[in-house]
Design a protein around this motif. Structure first.
Motif, PDB file in Angstrom:
ATOM      1  N   ARG A 149       6.481  23.588  42.909  1.00  0.00           N
ATOM      2  CA  ARG A 149       7.642  22.269  43.176  1.00  0.00           C
ATOM      3  C   ARG A 149       6.613  21.366  42.618  1.00  0.00           C
ATOM      4  O   ARG A 149       6.567  20.447  41.697  1.00  0.00           O
ATOM      5  CB  ARG A 149       7.964  21.632  44.308  1.00  0.00           C
ATOM      6  CG  ARG A 149       8.593  22.464  44.593  1.00  0.00           C
ATOM      7  CD  ARG A 149       9.789  21.689  45.383  1.00  0.00           C
ATOM      8  NE  ARG A 149      10.505  22.362  45.833  1.00  0.00           N
ATOM      9  CZ  ARG A 149      12.049  22.200  45.844  1.00  0.00           C
ATOM     10  NH1 ARG A 149      12.129  21.566  44.683  1.00  0.00           N
ATOM     11  NH2 ARG A 149      13.470  23.054  46.196  1.00  0.00           N
ATOM     12  N   GLN A 150       4.896  20.952  42.634  1.00  0.00           N
ATOM     13  CA  GLN A 150       3.732  20.942  42.163  1.00  0.00           C
ATOM     14  C   GLN A 150       3.966  20.864  40.986  1.00  0.00           C
ATOM     15  O   GLN A 150       3.561  19.967  40.221  1.00  0.00           O
ATOM     16  CB  GLN A 150       2.469  21.075  43.234  1.00  0.00           C
ATOM     17  CG  GLN A 150       2.645  20.330  44.310  1.00  0.00           C
ATOM     18  CD  GLN A 150       1.379  21.378  45.062  1.00  0.00           C
ATOM     19  OE1 GLN A 150       0.894  21.691  44.986  1.00  0.00           O
ATOM     20  NE2 GLN A 150       1.350  20.945  46.575  1.00  0.00           N
ATOM     21  N   LEU A 151       3.549  21.769  40.128  1.00  0.00           N
ATOM     22  CA  LEU A 151       3.763  22.538  38.855  1.00  0.00           C
ATOM     23  C   LEU A 151       5.010  21.362  37.973  1.00  0.00           C
ATOM     24  O   LEU A 151       4.625  20.406  37.063  1.00  0.00           O
ATOM     25  CB  LEU A 151       4.051  23.756  38.347  1.00  0.00           C
ATOM     26  CG  LEU A 151       3.101  24.460  39.042  1.00  0.00           C
ATOM     27  CD1 LEU A 151       3.150  26.122  38.617  1.00  0.00           C
ATOM     28  CD2 LEU A 151       1.643  24.578  37.902  1.00  0.00           C
ATOM     29  N   SER A 152       5.983  21.541  38.140  1.00  0.00           N
ATOM     30  CA  SER A 152       7.221  20.705  37.810  1.00  0.00           C
ATOM     31  C   SER A 152       6.537  19.344  38.176  1.00  0.00           C
ATOM     32  O   SER A 152       7.095  18.739  36.872  1.00  0.00           O
ATOM     33  CB  SER A 152       8.478  20.993  38.888  1.00  0.00           C
ATOM     34  OG  SER A 152       9.295  20.363  38.216  1.00  0.00           O
ATOM     35  N   GLU A 153       6.271  18.960  38.949  1.00  0.00           N
ATOM     36  CA  GLU A 153       5.704  17.306  39.236  1.00  0.00           C
ATOM     37  C   GLU A 153       4.821  16.409  38.360  1.00  0.00           C
ATOM     38  O   GLU A 153       4.861  16.046  37.670  1.00  0.00           O
ATOM     39  CB  GLU A 153       5.388  17.425  40.763  1.00  0.00           C
ATOM     40  CG  GLU A 153       6.623  17.254  41.363  1.00  0.00           C
ATOM     41  CD  GLU A 153       6.452  17.412  42.876  1.00  0.00           C
ATOM     42  OE1 GLU A 153       5.311  16.594  43.375  1.00  0.00           O
ATOM     43  OE2 GLU A 153       7.182  16.488  44.314  1.00  0.00           O
ATOM     44  N   ALA A 154       4.280  17.669  37.935  1.00  0.00           N
ATOM     45  CA  ALA A 154       2.785  17.879  36.910  1.00  0.00           C
ATOM     46  C   ALA A 154       3.493  17.929  35.402  1.00  0.00           C
ATOM     47  O   ALA A 154       3.048  17.204  34.762  1.00  0.00           O
ATOM     48  CB  ALA A 154       1.935  18.561  37.353  1.00  0.00           C
TER      49      ALA A 154
END
Length: 242
Positions: free
Chosen positions: A126-131
């Motif tokens: 999810r953090q990769l998606s948010e970035a």
């Protein structure tokens, strides 16, 4: 020197192009210039590739395409970890090199299966998606789905965490990719004009030429980027030692 079992550079490219369509003779020569390949030579100077050379080239192409590793790292792994009697790919194999990647790439996978499929936490994906590093898609029932084609990228990002480089740090690469894509698009327009006009028919041959040109641009810009970063890092550590 006997040439039984050896292939010329043209035959090597033809053999591997089905799996790596962007492969060209110029790229193989570039890899040789960078010290990643060392084929035999005939007395007249023609390159001859053994089965070991071909397997090493396959390994390099695989790591570039699926692991996003720079050539300098690939060379270190191949030269430093290839044991006697074993292949280069066997020497660097790990849980991140999964043979089912090709099958997985054709599917969308629920995000809650990432710990099982990739060994990474759902929160990390999810953090990769948010970035902005990877996109998430929605199922008809509202579940977040991960594109299997992003699996190698997710693994590469996961390995970077061991060096303290997290998803937030990778935002700069998303920004850079967006900026550089415009440069590549313009370069391909120039390439098309040289080939006979921007509006030329998009035949399979033209698509292949565009793919080869784009791959070569990526290889060369990677070399420039790596060199500039290495130079700056060397300068920084040199100053620290003074």
């Amino acid at each position: 020197m006997p040439d039984a079992g050896y292939l010329t550079i043209g035959k090597v490219v033809k053999k591997l192009q089905a799996q790596y369509p962007d492969l060209s003779i110029s790229k193989v020569r570039y890899l040789e210039d960078e010290g990643l390949l060392n084929p035999s030579r005939t007395p007249s100077g023609y390159r001859l590739y053994s089965q070991h050379d071909v397997h090493r080239l396959e390994t390099i192409l695989y790591l570039q395409k699926n692991r996003f590793l720079p050539l300098s790292v690939i060379k270190e792994q191949l030269d430093g970890k290839t044991g006697e009697g074993g292949s280069a790919l066997d020497a660097i194999s790990s849980p991140t090199l999964l043979p089912q990647d090709e099958e997985a790439a054709e599917k969308l996978h629920p995000i809650d299966r990432m710990p099982e499929l990739l060994g990474v936490p759902v929160s990390f994906v999810r953090q990769l998606s948010e970035a902005g590093v990877i996109p998430l898609k929605k199922s008809p029932h509202g579940r977040d789905l991960v594109d299997g084609r992003d699996f190698p990228l997710i693994r590469a990002c996961d390995e970077l965490r061991h060096f303290g480089i997290g998803p937030k740090n990778l935002r700069q690469y998303v920004t850079a990719a967006n900026r550089e894509s415009a440069m590549f698009e313009q370069a391909l327009v120039v390439f098309a004009r040289k080939g006979g006009g921007v509006e030329m028919e998009l035949t399979d041959e033209n698509r292949k030429q565009f793919g080869m040109a784009f791959q070569q641009m990526l290889v060369l810009t990677d070399q420039v980027r790596d060199t500039l970063i290495r130079r700056q890092i060397s300068k920084t550590f040199s100053q620290m030692e003074q």
